[in-house]
Write a protein that holds these residues in place. Structure first.
Motif, PDB file in Angstrom:
ATOM      1  N   LYS A  60       7.406   5.495  -1.750  1.00  0.00           N
ATOM      2  CA  LYS A  60       7.877   5.579  -3.140  1.00  0.00           C
ATOM      3  C   LYS A  60       7.226   4.510  -4.010  1.00  0.00           C
ATOM      4  N   VAL A  61       7.174   3.286  -3.467  1.00  0.00           N
ATOM      5  CA  VAL A  61       6.566   2.192  -4.225  1.00  0.00           C
ATOM      6  C   VAL A  61       5.081   2.457  -4.454  1.00  0.00           C
ATOM      7  N   LEU A  62       4.394   2.921  -3.423  1.00  0.00           N
ATOM      8  CA  LEU A  62       2.960   3.191  -3.552  1.00  0.00           C
ATOM      9  C   LEU A  62       2.696   4.291  -4.578  1.00  0.00           C
ATOM     10  N   TRP A  63       3.502   5.350  -4.547  1.00  0.00           N
ATOM     11  CA  TRP A  63       3.340   6.410  -5.539  1.00  0.00           C
ATOM     12  C   TRP A  63       3.642   5.895  -6.941  1.00  0.00           C
ATOM     13  N   THR A  64       4.633   5.016  -7.049  1.00  0.00           N
ATOM     14  CA  THR A  64       4.967   4.453  -8.357  1.00  0.00           C
ATOM     15  C   THR A  64       3.828   3.604  -8.894  1.00  0.00           C
ATOM     16  N   MET A  98      14.251  -4.976   8.842  1.00  0.00           N
ATOM     17  CA  MET A  98      13.203  -4.012   9.175  1.00  0.00           C
ATOM     18  C   MET A  98      11.920  -4.300   8.415  1.00  0.00           C
ATOM     19  N   PHE A  99      12.039  -4.572   7.104  1.00  0.00           N
ATOM     20  CA  PHE A  99      10.855  -4.807   6.278  1.00  0.00           C
ATOM     21  C   PHE A  99      10.252  -6.190   6.539  1.00  0.00           C
ATOM     22  N   LEU A 100      11.092  -7.160   6.904  1.00  0.00           N
ATOM     23  CA  LEU A 100      10.560  -8.479   7.260  1.00  0.00           C
ATOM     24  C   LEU A 100       9.662  -8.383   8.483  1.00  0.00           C
ATOM     25  N   LEU A 101      10.062  -7.577   9.460  1.00  0.00           N
ATOM     26  CA  LEU A 101       9.262  -7.417  10.675  1.00  0.00           C
ATOM     27  C   LEU A 101       7.986  -6.636  10.396  1.00  0.00           C
ATOM     28  N   ILE A 102       8.088  -5.610   9.556  1.00  0.00           N
ATOM     29  CA  ILE A 102       6.880  -4.871   9.170  1.00  0.00           C
ATOM     30  C   ILE A 102       5.941  -5.783   8.393  1.00  0.00           C
ATOM     31  N   GLY A 103       6.512  -6.634   7.536  1.00  0.00           N
ATOM     32  CA  GLY A 103       5.691  -7.597   6.795  1.00  0.00           C
ATOM     33  C   GLY A 103       5.012  -8.594   7.711  1.00  0.00           C
ATOM     34  N   SER A 104       5.710  -9.008   8.763  1.00  0.00           N
ATOM     35  CA  SER A 104       5.109  -9.926   9.740  1.00  0.00           C
ATOM     36  C   SER A 104       3.933  -9.270  10.441  1.00  0.00           C
ATOM     37  N   LEU A 105       4.107  -8.017  10.833  1.00  0.00           N
ATOM     38  CA  LEU A 105       3.023  -7.273  11.483  1.00  0.00           C
ATOM     39  C   LEU A 105       1.827  -7.125  10.540  1.00  0.00           C
ATOM     40  N   ALA A 106       2.097  -6.771   9.291  1.00  0.00           N
ATOM     41  CA  ALA A 106       1.010  -6.595   8.329  1.00  0.00           C
ATOM     42  C   ALA A 106       0.296  -7.909   8.050  1.00  0.00           C
ATOM     43  N   GLY A 146       1.208   4.078 -12.187  1.00  0.00           N
ATOM     44  CA  GLY A 146       1.154   3.077 -13.241  1.00  0.00           C
ATOM     45  C   GLY A 146       2.486   2.776 -13.877  1.00  0.00           C
ATOM     46  N   CYS A 147       3.572   3.055 -13.160  1.00  0.00           N
ATOM     47  CA  CYS A 147       4.881   2.803 -13.762  1.00  0.00           C
ATOM     48  C   CYS A 147       5.738   1.969 -12.826  1.00  0.00           C
ATOM     49  N   PHE A 148       5.135   0.990 -12.234  1.00  0.00           N
ATOM     50  CA  PHE A 148       5.856   0.150 -11.280  1.00  0.00           C
ATOM     51  C   PHE A 148       6.942  -0.654 -11.965  1.00  0.00           C
ATOM     52  N   SER A 149       8.096  -0.675 -11.318  1.00  0.00           N
ATOM     53  CA  SER A 149       9.197  -1.494 -11.802  1.00  0.00           C
ATOM     54  C   SER A 149       9.867  -2.151 -10.614  1.00  0.00           C
ATOM     55  N   SER A 150       9.953  -3.472 -10.644  1.00  0.00           N
ATOM     56  CA  SER A 150      10.515  -4.196  -9.507  1.00  0.00           C
ATOM     57  C   SER A 150      12.012  -3.977  -9.365  1.00  0.00           C
ATOM     58  N   VAL A 177       1.518  -6.931  -0.014  1.00  0.00           N
ATOM     59  CA  VAL A 177       1.804  -7.029  -1.449  1.00  0.00           C
ATOM     60  C   VAL A 177       3.028  -6.192  -1.819  1.00  0.00           C
ATOM     61  N   VAL A 178       3.102  -4.980  -1.297  1.00  0.00           N
ATOM     62  CA  VAL A 178       4.234  -4.093  -1.607  1.00  0.00           C
ATOM     63  C   VAL A 178       5.544  -4.713  -1.143  1.00  0.00           C
ATOM     64  N   ILE A 179       5.572  -5.235   0.084  1.00  0.00           N
ATOM     65  CA  ILE A 179       6.804  -5.826   0.610  1.00  0.00           C
ATOM     66  C   ILE A 179       7.147  -7.119  -0.121  1.00  0.00           C
ATOM     67  N   PHE A 180       6.150  -7.936  -0.421  1.00  0.00           N
ATOM     68  CA  PHE A 180       6.394  -9.229  -1.067  1.00  0.00           C
ATOM     69  C   PHE A 180       6.905  -9.060  -2.495  1.00  0.00           C
ATOM     70  N   TYR A 181       6.353  -8.099  -3.228  1.00  0.00           N
ATOM     71  CA  TYR A 181       6.705  -7.941  -4.638  1.00  0.00           C
ATOM     72  C   TYR A 181       7.820  -6.921  -4.882  1.00  0.00           C
ATOM     73  N   THR A 182       8.441  -6.422  -3.829  1.00  0.00           N
ATOM     74  CA  THR A 182       9.574  -5.513  -3.999  1.00  0.00           C
ATOM     75  C   THR A 182      10.834  -6.218  -3.501  1.00  0.00           C
ATOM     76  N   PRO A 183      11.676  -6.705  -4.394  1.00  0.00           N
ATOM     77  CA  PRO A 183      12.851  -7.498  -3.994  1.00  0.00           C
ATOM     78  C   PRO A 183      13.789  -6.780  -3.034  1.00  0.00           C
ATOM     79  N   THR A 184      13.846  -5.460  -3.128  1.00  0.00           N
ATOM     80  CA  THR A 184      14.762  -4.729  -2.249  1.00  0.00           C
ATOM     81  C   THR A 184      14.255  -4.633  -0.819  1.00  0.00           C
ATOM     82  N   PHE A 185      13.012  -5.014  -0.596  1.00  0.00           N
ATOM     83  CA  PHE A 185      12.449  -4.979   0.763  1.00  0.00           C
ATOM     84  C   PHE A 185      12.677  -6.318   1.456  1.00  0.00           C
ATOM     85  N   ARG A 186      13.947  -6.705   1.611  1.00  0.00           N
ATOM     86  CA  ARG A 186      14.273  -7.954   2.291  1.00  0.00           C
ATOM     87  C   ARG A 186      15.137  -7.715   3.517  1.00  0.00           C
ATOM     88  N   ALA A 187      15.305  -6.445   3.868  1.00  0.00           N
ATOM     89  CA  ALA A 187      16.050  -6.114   5.083  1.00  0.00           C
ATOM     90  C   ALA A 187      15.236  -6.530   6.302  1.00  0.00           C
TER      91      ALA A 187
END
Length: 328
Positions: A304-308, A73-81, A312-316, A61-71
């Protein structure tokens, strides 16, 4: 890895992880015809599947809903998850279907899902290792379009091969009609499990070689930085030792989780007690539980995203700066 239990009783086909008495014969992935007595090992596996699903769902969910996580590295972590998430769901679904909705067809589907997901999980670990190695070996050209293309090719190959492996028992390569050809995990055939085990050892050998090369590169870079900045030898030693210790933990965790089951798949027989299979399979599932901690929750951007989110102040649109994969 005695009274007659559901595994060797005459009540019909049995469920895989719900094979009944843990002192019976090989672990049975076939469906049940009549209700089975609740097996504590199956309960533990179902609980493990629930924890695995929750952990990896957060990462996905964190990787999918965070637009900046498209590098890459994050695609591979998303595949593993994603692979580990499916593995957790597969454990839960199999438990539910075996004990509450017994069906041979559905059982084969859950078997296919589990084979696909665990294969994709191990393969995703290999792709992450390759990406880490290339980020160090080709540091100057890593952030290029070629890296993105290579990442998508690795993802396609990973999931394509995993799906093919998972489809084999569904398409008829199972031992439902030939019990003597069964492996320690029914209804997977012995040959099928041997192929999976050999594939694992090949992946492990490649990962081991790549991590050895990564260690050499890290040591060389640490030495060069120490010389350029006139650091003390002790600082260089501490930095190098920390890097090697991190790589040792990553590879050691993977080996300790999967090697017992992979070895038993080669040496075991369908007539062996199911207890041995449970004992070796359970640690393998724990690898999917540990992966999010090693590869995702240690990442500063994901933290950072998880803490955000927790605040309760998440911003994409929040800015994040991705580090090199070798830092993850």
């Amino acid at each position: 890895m005695m009274e007659e239990g559901p595994l060797n009783s005459s009540r019909g086909h049995q469920g895989w992880l719900a094979a009944g008495n843990s002192s019976g014969t090989s672990l049975d992935l076939e469906s049940v015809v009549q209700p089975l007595a609740l097996n504590p090992w199956d309960v533990v596996l179902c609980i493990s599947g629930t924890i695995i699903s929750c952990e990896n769902a957060i990462v996905v969910v964190v990787i999918f809903y965070t637009p900046t996580f498209r590098a890459p590295m994050f695609l591979l972590i998303g595949s593993l998850a994603t692979a580990d998430l499916l593995a957790g769901l597969g454990l839960i679904l199999h438990f539910a279907f075996v004990y509450f909705i017994p069906s041979e067809a559905v059982s084969l589907l859950t078997v296919g899902l589990l084979v696909t997901s665990f294969t994709a999980s191990v393969s995703s670990l290999l792709t992450i290792t390759i990406d880490r190695y290339l980020s160090l070996y080709n540091a100057l050209t890593y952030y290029s379009e070629r890296t993105v293309t290579r990442t998508y090719i690795m993802l396609i190959l990973t999931w394509g091969a995993s799906i093919c492996y998972g489809l084999l028992p569904i398409m008829g390569w199972n031992c439902l009609k030939e019990p003597s050809a069964c492996s320690i995990v029914k209804p997977l055939m012995k040959n099928h499990l041997i192929i999976l085990s050999v594939s694992f050892f090949m992946v492990f050998a490649v990962m081991l070689q790549l991590y050895v090369q990564i260690c050499k590169i890290v040591c060389r870079h640490a030495h060069q930085i120490a010389v350029q900045r006139h650091f003390l030898a002790s600082s260089h030693y501490v930095t190098t030792r920390k890097g090697i210790a991190t790589l040792a933990v990553i590879l050691g965790t993977f080996a300790s989780c999967w090697l017992p089951f992979a070895i038993y798949c080669l040496l075991g027989d369908y007539s062996y007690p199911a207890l041995y299979t449970y004992v070796t399979l359970l640690p393998a599932t724990y690898n999917s539980m540990i992966n999010p901690v090693i590869y995702a929750f240690r990442n500063q951007e994901i933290q950072k995203v998880l803490w955000t989110v927790c605040c309760g102040c998440f911003s994409s649109t929040m800015p994040f700066w991705s580090r090199s994969p070798s830092d993850v």
